[in-house]
Design a protein around this motif. Structure first.
Motif, PDB file in Angstrom:
ATOM      1  N   UNK A  55     -65.584  67.196   8.175  1.00  0.00           N
ATOM      2  CA  UNK A  55     -66.850  67.684   7.544  1.00  0.00           C
ATOM      3  C   UNK A  55     -67.060  67.236   5.995  1.00  0.00           C
ATOM      4  N   UNK A  56     -65.870  66.883   5.120  1.00  0.00           N
ATOM      5  CA  UNK A  56     -65.841  66.374   4.087  1.00  0.00           C
ATOM      6  C   UNK A  56     -66.434  64.897   4.100  1.00  0.00           C
ATOM      7  N   UNK A  57     -65.940  64.104   5.021  1.00  0.00           N
ATOM      8  CA  UNK A  57     -65.891  62.624   5.046  1.00  0.00           C
ATOM      9  C   UNK A  57     -67.005  62.202   6.199  1.00  0.00           C
ATOM     10  N   UNK A  58     -67.018  63.000   7.094  1.00  0.00           N
ATOM     11  CA  UNK A  58     -67.699  62.528   8.125  1.00  0.00           C
ATOM     12  C   UNK A  58     -66.689  62.205   9.269  1.00  0.00           C
ATOM     13  N   UNK A  59     -67.031  62.155  10.697  1.00  0.00           N
ATOM     14  CA  UNK A  59     -66.132  62.273  11.798  1.00  0.00           C
ATOM     15  C   UNK A  59     -65.523  60.729  11.587  1.00  0.00           C
ATOM     16  N   UNK A  60     -66.272  59.727  11.647  1.00  0.00           N
ATOM     17  CA  UNK A  60     -65.956  58.382  11.847  1.00  0.00           C
ATOM     18  C   UNK A  60     -65.112  57.847  10.608  1.00  0.00           C
ATOM     19  N   UNK A  61     -65.843  58.236   9.409  1.00  0.00           N
ATOM     20  CA  UNK A  61     -64.885  57.732   8.287  1.00  0.00           C
ATOM     21  C   UNK A  61     -63.337  58.449   8.034  1.00  0.00           C
ATOM     22  N   UNK A  62     -63.508  59.807   8.685  1.00  0.00           N
ATOM     23  CA  UNK A  62     -62.127  60.527   8.736  1.00  0.00           C
ATOM     24  C   UNK A  62     -61.131  59.967   9.503  1.00  0.00           C
ATOM     25  N   UNK A  63     -61.657  59.411  10.804  1.00  0.00           N
ATOM     26  CA  UNK A  63     -60.872  58.858  11.673  1.00  0.00           C
ATOM     27  C   UNK A  63     -60.237  57.502  11.233  1.00  0.00           C
ATOM     28  N   UNK A  64     -60.956  56.908  10.423  1.00  0.00           N
ATOM     29  CA  UNK A  64     -60.439  55.541   9.775  1.00  0.00           C
ATOM     30  C   UNK A  64     -59.506  55.884   8.776  1.00  0.00           C
ATOM     31  N   UNK A  65     -59.875  56.920   7.970  1.00  0.00           N
ATOM     32  CA  UNK A  65     -58.980  57.337   6.697  1.00  0.00           C
ATOM     33  C   UNK A  65     -57.383  58.020   7.474  1.00  0.00           C
ATOM     34  N   UNK A  66     -57.824  58.510   8.382  1.00  0.00           N
ATOM     35  CA  UNK A  66     -56.492  59.128   9.216  1.00  0.00           C
ATOM     36  C   UNK A  66     -55.472  58.095   9.897  1.00  0.00           C
ATOM     37  N   UNK A  67     -56.303  57.079  10.487  1.00  0.00           N
ATOM     38  CA  UNK A  67     -55.533  55.895  10.888  1.00  0.00           C
ATOM     39  C   UNK A  67     -54.696  55.248   9.957  1.00  0.00           C
ATOM     40  N   UNK A  68     -55.658  55.156   8.866  1.00  0.00           N
ATOM     41  CA  UNK A  68     -54.998  54.172   7.881  1.00  0.00           C
ATOM     42  C   UNK A  68     -53.910  54.662   7.126  1.00  0.00           C
ATOM     43  N   UNK A  69     -53.688  56.046   6.960  1.00  0.00           N
ATOM     44  CA  UNK A  69     -52.567  56.692   6.429  1.00  0.00           C
ATOM     45  C   UNK A  69     -51.547  56.865   7.431  1.00  0.00           C
ATOM     46  N   UNK A  70     -51.801  56.771   8.678  1.00  0.00           N
ATOM     47  CA  UNK A  70     -50.683  56.943   9.818  1.00  0.00           C
ATOM     48  C   UNK A  70     -50.117  55.590   9.789  1.00  0.00           C
ATOM     49  N   UNK A  71     -50.652  54.462   9.569  1.00  0.00           N
ATOM     50  CA  UNK A  71     -49.925  53.139   9.544  1.00  0.00           C
ATOM     51  C   UNK A  71     -49.356  53.018   8.302  1.00  0.00           C
ATOM     52  N   UNK A  72     -50.088  53.342   7.222  1.00  0.00           N
ATOM     53  CA  UNK A  72     -49.297  53.254   5.790  1.00  0.00           C
ATOM     54  C   UNK A  72     -48.274  54.092   5.290  1.00  0.00           C
ATOM     55  N   UNK A  73     -48.459  55.306   5.925  1.00  0.00           N
ATOM     56  CA  UNK A  73     -47.493  56.329   5.240  1.00  0.00           C
ATOM     57  C   UNK A  73     -46.630  56.971   6.541  1.00  0.00           C
ATOM     58  N   UNK A  74     -46.535  56.011   7.460  1.00  0.00           N
ATOM     59  CA  UNK A  74     -45.723  56.542   8.743  1.00  0.00           C
ATOM     60  C   UNK A  74     -44.411  56.882   8.572  1.00  0.00           C
ATOM     61  N   UNK A  75     -43.443  56.318   7.648  1.00  0.00           N
ATOM     62  CA  UNK A  75     -42.446  56.794   7.304  1.00  0.00           C
ATOM     63  C   UNK A  75     -42.201  58.187   6.244  1.00  0.00           C
ATOM     64  N   UNK A  76     -43.243  58.229   5.438  1.00  0.00           N
ATOM     65  CA  UNK A  76     -43.561  59.421   4.586  1.00  0.00           C
ATOM     66  C   UNK A  76     -43.742  60.665   5.607  1.00  0.00           C
ATOM     67  N   UNK A  77     -44.584  60.489   6.358  1.00  0.00           N
ATOM     68  CA  UNK A  77     -44.845  61.984   7.273  1.00  0.00           C
ATOM     69  C   UNK A  77     -44.157  61.879   8.698  1.00  0.00           C
ATOM     70  N   UNK A  78     -43.011  61.053   8.716  1.00  0.00           N
ATOM     71  CA  UNK A  78     -42.302  61.166   9.899  1.00  0.00           C
ATOM     72  C   UNK A  78     -41.816  62.429  10.126  1.00  0.00           C
TER      73      UNK A  78
END
Length: 173
Positions: A55-78
């Protein structure tokens, strides 16, 4: 008399006003050259965090952000849960947007903190543990209408050992 404000704790809720409240906190931290702590407290785990972020970013933008963080922060959030990852991603994106809007914000030390517990108690505890000089919270419709949903804000103001700023709901929203 209080010395210079060196550390600001922004108690960040996730709602439609989050970006406006973050912008206020970012601008104040930048003007004061203060460290900015971005604290979000998860009181009860809910499956709605993804919906709030979309709701904050819009669904498409949110999916892009989340995907980016999953790739970049995978170890942090493991070893952490998805709700914390989503909350971190939202506020990290706010910081990146802030840097694009206000170049001086790049030089401001900041930290995103996500904790579980009673919202008011965690805010007070984190403010003490990080030697904060100021707490910023965003008003809710309930707070402005005098409804009981403002209990967290009232409790922080009542128990705080430092000044608390409650920013109003933006008129443009």
């Amino acid at each position: 008399m209080q010395e210079k404000i060196k550390t600001i704790l922004f108690a960040a809720a996730l709602n439609e006003y989050s970006q406006s409240y973050f912008s206020f906190s970012m601008n104040l931290a930048t003007q004061l050259s203060a460290r900015l702590l971005i604290l979000h407290v998860i009181e009860n785990f809910q499956a709605t965090y993804e919906g709030i972020a979309a709701g904050i970013f819009g669904e498409i933008k949110w999916k892009e952000i989340l995907q980016s963080h999953k790739q970049n922060e995978a170890q942090r959030f493991k070893n952490t849960d998805l709700n914390k990852q989503m909350v971190f991603s939202v506020f990290h994106e706010f910081c990146l947007c802030g840097e694009r809007k206000l170049n001086a914000f790049k030089s401001i030390e900041r930290k995103i903190i996500i904790r579980k517990g009673n919202i008011a108690n965690v805010i007070i505890k984190q403010a003490k543990s990080h030697n904060s000089d100021l707490i910023i919270m965003g008003a809710s419709r309930g707070y402005l209408a005098g409804e009981s949903t403002s209990q967290h804000i009232k409790s922080v103001i009542k128990n705080s050992f430092i000044p608390v700023i409650v920013t109003p709901i933006p008129l443009s929203i």
